[in-house]
Enzyme design. Structure first.
Site, short mmCIF file in Angstrom:
data_model
loop_
_atom_site.label_atom_id
_atom_site.label_comp_id
_atom_site.label_asym_id
_atom_site.label_seq_id
_atom_site.Cartn_x
_atom_site.Cartn_y
_atom_site.Cartn_z
N HIS A 70 -17.71 8.92 13.27
CA HIS A 70 -18.43 7.92 12.47
C HIS A 70 -19.30 8.59 11.42
O HIS A 70 -19.77 9.72 11.61
CB HIS A 70 -19.24 6.97 13.37
CG HIS A 70 -20.37 7.61 14.13
ND1 HIS A 70 -21.63 7.80 13.59
CD2 HIS A 70 -20.44 8.08 15.40
CE1 HIS A 70 -22.41 8.34 14.50
NE2 HIS A 70 -21.72 8.54 15.60
N ASP A 72 -22.06 6.99 9.86
CA ASP A 72 -23.40 6.45 9.74
C ASP A 72 -24.37 7.14 10.69
O ASP A 72 -23.98 7.83 11.63
CB ASP A 72 -23.41 4.94 9.99
CG ASP A 72 -22.93 4.54 11.39
OD1 ASP A 72 -22.02 5.22 11.92
OD2 ASP A 72 -23.46 3.57 11.95
N ASP A 100 -25.66 13.79 15.58
CA ASP A 100 -24.93 12.53 15.76
C ASP A 100 -24.56 11.93 14.42
O ASP A 100 -25.28 11.11 13.89
CB ASP A 100 -25.78 11.57 16.58
CG ASP A 100 -25.03 10.36 17.09
OD1 ASP A 100 -23.79 10.37 17.00
OD2 ASP A 100 -25.67 9.42 17.57
N GLU A 130 -21.11 2.58 13.43
CA GLU A 130 -21.02 2.89 14.85
C GLU A 130 -22.35 2.69 15.56
O GLU A 130 -22.39 2.38 16.75
CB GLU A 130 -20.54 4.35 15.04
CG GLU A 130 -20.18 4.71 16.47
CD GLU A 130 -21.35 5.22 17.30
OE1 GLU A 130 -21.20 5.32 18.54
OE2 GLU A 130 -22.42 5.52 16.74
N GLU A 131 -23.46 2.87 14.82
CA GLU A 131 -24.78 2.87 15.43
C GLU A 131 -25.38 1.48 15.60
O GLU A 131 -26.54 1.34 15.99
CB GLU A 131 -25.75 3.74 14.60
CG GLU A 131 -25.36 5.20 14.50
CD GLU A 131 -25.52 5.97 15.80
OE1 GLU A 131 -25.87 5.35 16.82
OE2 GLU A 131 -25.31 7.18 15.80
N GLU A 159 -17.94 13.05 18.85
CA GLU A 159 -19.30 12.82 19.32
C GLU A 159 -19.89 14.12 19.89
O GLU A 159 -19.17 14.95 20.43
CB GLU A 159 -19.32 11.74 20.41
CG GLU A 159 -19.09 10.34 19.90
CD GLU A 159 -20.31 9.72 19.23
OE1 GLU A 159 -21.38 10.37 19.20
OE2 GLU A 159 -20.18 8.60 18.71
N HIS A 333 -30.48 11.07 17.65
CA HIS A 333 -31.49 10.08 17.27
C HIS A 333 -32.91 10.63 17.36
O HIS A 333 -33.87 9.91 17.07
CB HIS A 333 -31.39 8.80 18.12
CG HIS A 333 -30.05 8.15 18.09
ND1 HIS A 333 -29.76 6.96 18.73
CD2 HIS A 333 -28.89 8.51 17.48
CE1 HIS A 333 -28.51 6.63 18.53
NE2 HIS A 333 -27.95 7.56 17.78
#
Length: 358
Positions: A70, A72, A100, A130-131, A159, A333
């Site tokens: 992903h 984003d 991430d 995705e988030e 990931e 994150h």
């Protein structure tokens, strides 16, 4: 428009893709840059669907692998632009998205450009949203509108996995457990019934709950059941008539969504419960021949994935899938998000060794 140089090192490319902000709902600029960069490779057929970029080889090979990531990130908090740092003498790249999962994305972009004649045909997928909630996930949308693009014998999701191979993933479920009461003035509490007090047995059951450790195809998945939010109350002088405890259940991939929901109803028997969100897990699928070849090529022993990832979407389509990417998931994150450059290089080396012709 920002430019991406796919001849750069995977570490430098990591910084480049991280420095193009792409918080969910704002991925178009990065998607444009990715599309332009990969269209320069004559060996790739490139398709675009919204902010999903698909690039694939069509070499007539007997097997096809899907490799996805992903584009984003979660919101930026003063951690872009990226910078190079050292911790105990080890070089890292610091900043939002480094873990991430833009370091994994950078590796994929570099290999997509350089592997013009891989040992298997490859479908590269880079997707948006995705988030955020699953209904907006670009991979989910594409799997419904163009399932033909997902044809493959094995899939890898980039990931963060500390450069290890993580097979399958746990399922996830959210539910709300409700208790009801009767409103009254707090000076005359005996007239009413306090719904928040009524939630005490719910919290007690959660505190006493012992999660299972379940072996699935040789990997041991640890489950979890936890309260993640509690709401209730009307005013500072009112006995509340409603309390809601939101719980999150992470369940091993040998349970279906229906079985997981049944388990929650058993745990909270006697209480009103509403299942608000659910996603099935994914079995490891490590018995697939390509999976075994992949593990051998990257010299890895597979581990279980405790969190939910989009490997479950491939599993639902009958494609065995694993997580394999640089970065510590515990730093995803995090405001101090950072990835060791050595892990980026190791993942690139592992994928290159597996995908290159022998």
């Amino acid at each position: 428009m920002p430019q991406l140089d796919l001849t750069a090192t995977s570490a430098d490319l990591t910084r480049a893709v991280c420095d193009i902000p792409s918080v969910s709902d704002d991925e178009t600029l990065l998607a444009d840059a990715i599309e332009k960069a990969v269209r320069a490779s004559a060996h790739l057929e490139v398709l675009r669907d919204g902010d999903v970029i698909v690039a694939r080889t069509n070499g007539g090979k007997p097997q096809r692998v899907v490799i996805a990531g992903h584009i984003d990130t979660v919101p930026i908090n003063g951690n872009v632009p990226t910078r190079n740092i050292e911790i105990d003498g080890e070089p890292y790249i610091w900043g939002r998205g480094t873990v991430d999962m833009k370091s994994g994305l950078a590796v994929q972009l570099k290999l997509a450009a350089e592997l013009s004649d891989p040992r298997v045909d490859i479908t590269w997928m880079w997707y948006d949203h995705e988030e955020v909630d699953a209904a907006r996930n670009g991979l989910n949308r594409l799997s419904q509108s163009r399932p033909d693009l997902f044809a493959g014998d094995f899939a890898i999701l980039g990931e963060p996995s500390n450069g290890a191979v993580e097979g399958g993933c746990n399922g996830t479920m959210r539910a709300v457990v409700r208790t009801h009461g009767v409103r009254a003035h707090s000076a005359r509490a005996w007239v009413g019934e306090n719904a928040i007090h009524g939630a005490a047995p719910v919290l007690a059951r959660l505190a006493e709950y012992r999660p299972r450790e379940v072996e699935v195809e040789g990997l041991v998945y640890r489950e979890g059941l936890n309260a993640v939010r509690i709401t209730g109350g009307v005013a500072g002088n009112v006995i509340p008539d409603l309390c809601e405890v939101e719980v999150n259940y992470r369940f091993a991939p040998n349970r279906s969504v229906e079985q997981a929901a049944g388990h929650l109803r058993t745990v909270f028997e006697g209480f009103e419960i509403e299942i608000t969100d659910a996603a099935a897990g994914a079995r490891p699928g490590l018995d697939a021949p390509l999976a075994q070849e992949f593990l051998a090529a990257v010299n890895a022993v597979a581990q279980p994935k405790y969190g939910w990832t989009d490997v479950a979407r491939f599993s639902a389509l009958g494609i065995p899938a694993v997580n394999y990417g640089p970065g510590d998931p515990l730093l995803a994150h995090h405001d101090e998000e950072r990835v060791p450059i050595a892990q980026i290089e190791a993942v690139e080396k592992g994928l290159r060794a597996w995908l290159s012709p022998s």
